[in-house]
Structures are given as structure tokens and as C-alpha cells.
Design a protein around this motif. Structure first.
Motif, short mmCIF file in Angstrom:
data_model
loop_
_atom_site.label_atom_id
_atom_site.label_comp_id
_atom_site.label_asym_id
_atom_site.label_seq_id
_atom_site.Cartn_x
_atom_site.Cartn_y
_atom_site.Cartn_z
N MET A 1 9.96 13.35 10.85
CA MET A 1 9.38 12.62 11.96
C MET A 1 7.95 13.10 12.14
O MET A 1 7.66 14.28 11.95
N GLY A 50 19.82 17.34 15.40
CA GLY A 50 18.79 16.38 14.97
C GLY A 50 18.02 15.88 16.18
O GLY A 50 17.88 14.68 16.41
N CYS A 51 17.46 16.83 16.95
CA CYS A 51 16.82 16.49 18.25
C CYS A 51 15.40 15.97 18.09
O CYS A 51 14.85 15.39 19.02
N SER A 52 14.76 16.22 16.95
CA SER A 52 13.36 15.86 16.72
C SER A 52 12.47 16.53 17.78
O SER A 52 12.71 17.67 18.15
N ASN A 56 13.66 11.86 23.34
CA ASN A 56 14.94 11.20 23.63
C ASN A 56 16.05 12.21 23.88
O ASN A 56 17.07 11.87 24.47
N ASN A 88 18.87 21.50 17.92
CA ASN A 88 18.84 21.72 16.46
C ASN A 88 17.99 20.66 15.75
O ASN A 88 18.00 19.48 16.11
N ASN A 90 15.83 20.38 11.50
CA ASN A 90 15.40 21.10 10.30
C ASN A 90 14.28 22.09 10.64
O ASN A 90 13.55 21.89 11.60
N ASN A 93 10.80 20.90 11.60
CA ASN A 93 10.61 20.09 12.82
C ASN A 93 9.53 20.71 13.72
O ASN A 93 9.34 21.93 13.74
N GLY A 115 17.60 24.62 11.30
CA GLY A 115 18.47 24.67 10.12
C GLY A 115 19.19 23.35 9.95
O GLY A 115 19.17 22.50 10.85
N SER A 116 19.81 23.19 8.78
CA SER A 116 20.47 21.92 8.50
C SER A 116 21.82 21.83 9.21
O SER A 116 22.64 22.73 9.12
N PHE A 117 22.04 20.70 9.87
CA PHE A 117 23.32 20.52 10.55
C PHE A 117 24.48 20.28 9.58
O PHE A 117 25.61 20.10 9.99
N HIS A 118 24.19 20.26 8.30
CA HIS A 118 25.29 20.19 7.34
C HIS A 118 25.91 21.57 7.11
O HIS A 118 26.91 21.70 6.41
N SER A 133 22.16 11.94 17.89
CA SER A 133 21.75 10.55 18.02
C SER A 133 20.72 10.19 16.95
O SER A 133 19.71 10.89 16.79
N SER A 135 20.63 10.54 13.81
CA SER A 135 20.34 11.60 12.82
C SER A 135 21.33 11.66 11.67
O SER A 135 20.98 12.12 10.58
C1 LIG Z 1 15.29 9.59 13.91
S1 LIG Z 1 15.25 11.28 14.40
C2 LIG Z 1 16.29 11.22 15.82
C3 LIG Z 1 15.77 12.09 16.92
C4 LIG Z 1 16.49 12.00 18.25
N1 LIG Z 1 17.85 12.48 18.14
C5 LIG Z 1 16.46 10.60 18.82
O1 LIG Z 1 17.54 10.05 19.12
O2 LIG Z 1 15.37 10.06 18.99
C6 LIG Z 1 16.30 12.10 13.20
C7 LIG Z 1 16.18 13.59 13.25
O3 LIG Z 1 17.22 14.18 12.46
C8 LIG Z 1 16.69 15.31 11.81
N2 LIG Z 1 17.53 15.69 10.68
C9 LIG Z 1 17.75 15.00 9.54
N3 LIG Z 1 18.56 15.70 8.72
C10 LIG Z 1 18.85 16.85 9.37
C11 LIG Z 1 19.64 17.98 9.02
N4 LIG Z 1 20.30 18.05 7.86
N5 LIG Z 1 19.72 19.00 9.91
C12 LIG Z 1 19.05 18.94 11.11
N6 LIG Z 1 18.29 17.88 11.47
C13 LIG Z 1 18.19 16.85 10.62
C14 LIG Z 1 15.30 14.85 11.41
O4 LIG Z 1 14.47 15.94 11.11
C15 LIG Z 1 14.87 14.08 12.64
O5 LIG Z 1 14.18 14.88 13.55
#
Ligand SMILES: C[S@@+](CC[C@H](N)C(=O)[O-])C[C@H]1O[C@@H](n2cnc3c(N)ncnc32)[C@H](O)[C@@H]1O
Length: 347
Positions: A1, A50-52, A56, A88, A90, A93, A115-118, A133, A135
């Protein structure tokens, strides 16, 4: 993002995603009121995966905390606990912008969780409620066969799959998605307390749509791919660069999502709602739509093709959107979001 708070930032161009949170609010509140176990709590641990940059995320967290507080006040004799919220994303971010998006009036502790949410990110049996949301469409990697010219799934001249579910490219994407969503569910199953809950808002694709009269996010991404091919034809981008590039996402249908969760077998599905994406009404102009796509893809595309192509690419994309009678009418947007509420099963 896109980081920061400038013209092309995610903060300034994510109202599309925000529209969904407002629709999900009463559903999440109802599920918390009916299903969340709030006895014996001295502190409450909540995470957004995946909060960016938070624009939001904070409103969504506020909705969840208010719903939990209301439930405790109305149904329990315990004192409202202290809330710890783990944000959380990456490691790359822009967490500085995230922390600046919070308000001093937020009555909870804010903790960055990079870190990766996987993977596992929190201690075992620690999390009471997890949220995510827009993500979980992200893959850990693009399936390798897409850039292998000997594979039936070679995706030459395209950067994404089409809507055709029988297509080998789509099949390769779905396999990777099932694996990745499985890792997410496994990691959260370790982190959640028994009876802990997840509320996941996942952009989805309808099972069928007519590409002549309707479009989805998949159509947008293919339109962006066609702009890259036009730039190849003009000699601006190398053909091989497009052939080796594929977007690392998949938009599951609600049925596919349900199947993957049922196979995982660690959660009960408490609620599954298909949200007919209300975010589309917050993108009234093609400029807004192009800006939304730019905020999400600029880094990814710039890393592969070089930042020098970005201005022209999004200019072309906007012109194609403006010239399309299909995309000009937001009533043709059939993109969906699946809201799924899960509860960790007892062993
Ligand atoms: C489209 S944004 C969504 C942000 C926010 N949740 C929203 O609803 O606006 C997707 C987010 O997921 C994160 N993301 C993608 N893969 C991820 C992972 N494996 N671990 C953590 N975050 C991840 C991206 O870096 C990005 O900030």
C-alpha cells in the motif's frame, strides 16, 4: 500500500474498502452480543491482521471494542477489562502513519505487530478476537507455473486470471489461495483462546458474472494488464517483463471460502454473509477508481517494472475506464465481499 498521507497514499484512497466496514458493523455487533464469551477476563486481546496505515482499521477496532464493552456491561458481573490491540501488517508497512492515525481518546493499548499473518505472531491461547479486512486475498507467492512456458498454466501476456473458473491459471491461483488461507487459519487457531472468534471481511468474486455487461475487481486487474500490454506494443515495456509478472492475489467465491474453512476443520462457521460491495458507491468517478488502484498497486508494479512507468500506466488505465461504457456505470460492479465469523472449536 502507498505509505504516508499524500495524494496517492492508501490513507487518502481507501474509501472503497471503508464502505464495507459500515455495512459489516451491525452483523459483527450482533455476533459479538450473541456468541462471544466474556466471562473470566482480566484483559482483552484483539488483533487486526493486515491493518495497513490504519485509516480503516481504527474505526473497525472501535466498533468491536464498543460491542464487547456493551456485552460485558449488559450481561456480566465482571469489570470491563483493559483492551490490548495488536495492529499487524508486513514489516514493510508504514507503521508510523498507522500510529499517527490513532486518537488520544482511544481507550486501549496500541501495539504494532509486524510480520506475515501466514505465520504465528502471538503467544499460544492468547487472542480473544481477531479481525481482518481486505487482506486475505493476498498470496504468499505467485504460483510458479504461471511464468513457466512449459506449463499448461503459463499466463503469457496477462497479469491475472480471467473469470473463467475452468482455466488452468485460475486453478493454480486457487490452489495457492487454499494453501495460504489454511496457514492463516492454522496460525490463528494456535493464537486464539478456546471460544475465541475471528471476523474476516474478504473481497470475493461471484460464482458467475457476465463479462459483457458486468465487472468485478478481477476485470479491473485485467484492464490494468491490458494497459501494460499496450505499453509493450509501444516499445515502452519489455514483453518478457509482462510475461513473468502476475498479481499475488486471489478472489475466492463465498462457496470456495466455505469449503477451505470446512476442510481446515478447526472452526465453526457462525455466520457467512455476502456483502454486495457497497464500497462501489464511494468511487463515483473514474479518477477515484484509478486512484484506488494506484494506492494499492503502485509499489508492487514499480518494484517489477520500475517506477518510471507508473504515471503513464495509470493515465492509460484511467483513459480506458473512461472510454468503457461497462466501467462507467457502477451498477455494473458485481464485486463482492464475504463476511465470515468463525469460532475456534474445542478439541
Ligand atoms: C488493501 S490493504 C487493507 C487494509 C485495511 N485492512 C483496510 O481494510 O483498509 C491489505 C493489507 O494487507 C497487508 N498484507 C498482505 N499480506 C500480508 C501478510 N502476509 N501479513 C500481514 N499483512 C499482509 C498489506 O500489506 C496491506 O496493508
Amino acid at each position: 500500500m502507498n505509505a504516508g498521507e499524500g495524494q496517492h497514499s492508501y490513507v487518502k484512497n481507501s474509501s472503497y474498502q471503508r464502505g464495507v466496514v459500515d455495512v459489516a458493523k451491525p452483523i459483527i455487533e450482533e455476533e459479538i452480543a450473541k456468541k462471544l464469551d466474556v466471562e473470566n477476563l482480566s484483559s482483552f486481546h484483539l488483533a487486526d491482521y493486515g491493518c495497513s496505515t490504519g485509516h480503516n482499521s481504527f474505526p473497525a477496532i472501535q466498533i468491536i471494542i464498543e460491542a464487547i464493552t456493551k456485552k460485558i456491561e449488559q450481561t456480566s458481573s465482571i469489570k470491563v477489562p483493559e483492551f490490548f490491540v495488536f495492529f499487524n501488517d508486513n514489516i514493510t508497512n508504514d507503521f508510523n502513519t498507522l500510529f499517527r492515525s490513532g486518537s488520544p481518546e482511544d481507550h486501549y493499548y496500541v501495539i504494532g505487530l509486524p510480520g506475515s499473518f501466514h505465520n504465528r505472531l502471538l503467544p499460544k491461547s492468547f487472542l480473544h478476537f481477531g479481525y481482518s479486512s481486505w487482506s486475505l486475498q493476498w498470496l504468499t507467492e505467485v504460483p510458479k507455473e504461471l511464468s513457466d512456458c512449459k506449463s499448461p498454466a503459463w499466463n503469457k501476456g496477462a497479469i491475472f486470471y480471467s473469470g473463467d473458473k475452468k482455466d488452468k491459471v485460475c486453478e493454480a491461483y486457487l490452489n495457492q489461495y487454499a494453501k495460504d488461507l489454511g496457514s492463516f487459519l492454522d496460525a490463528r487457531a494456535q493464537e486464539l483462546v478456546i471460544g475465541g472468534m475471528l471476523a474476516l471481511l474478504i473481497p470475493a468474486a461471484p460464482t458467475f458474472w457476465d463479462p459483457q455487461t458486468e465487472y468485478t475487481l478481477i476485470s479491473d486487474l485485467n484492464l490494468m494488464g491490458s494497459c501494460l500490454v499496450d505499453m509493450v506494443n509501444k516499445g515502452i515495456i519489455d514483453e518478457g517483463k509482462v510475461d513473468e509478472f502476475n498479481l499475488p492475489y486471489y478472489f475466492a467465491t463465498p462457496e470456495q471460502l466455505k469449503g477451505i474453512i470446512e476442510n481446515n476443520n478447526q472452526y465453526s462457521i457462525e455466520r457467512l454473509e455476502i456483502i454486495n460491495n457497497p464500497g462501489k458507491h464511494t468511487l463515483p468517478s473514474v479518477t477515484g477508481r484509478a486512484a484506488f488502484f494506484r494506492a494499492v498497486h503502485e509499489k508492487l508494479l514499480g518494484d517489477h517494472f520500475g517506477s518510471g512507468i507508473i504515471e503513464e500506466l495509470f493515465d492509460r488505465y484511467m483513459k480506458k475506464l473512461s472510454a468503457s461504457s461497462l466501467f462507467m456505470n457502477s451498477a455494473n460492479d458485481k464485486s463482492l465481499v464475504t463476511l465470515i465469523v468463525l469460532k475456534l472449536k474445542q478439541d
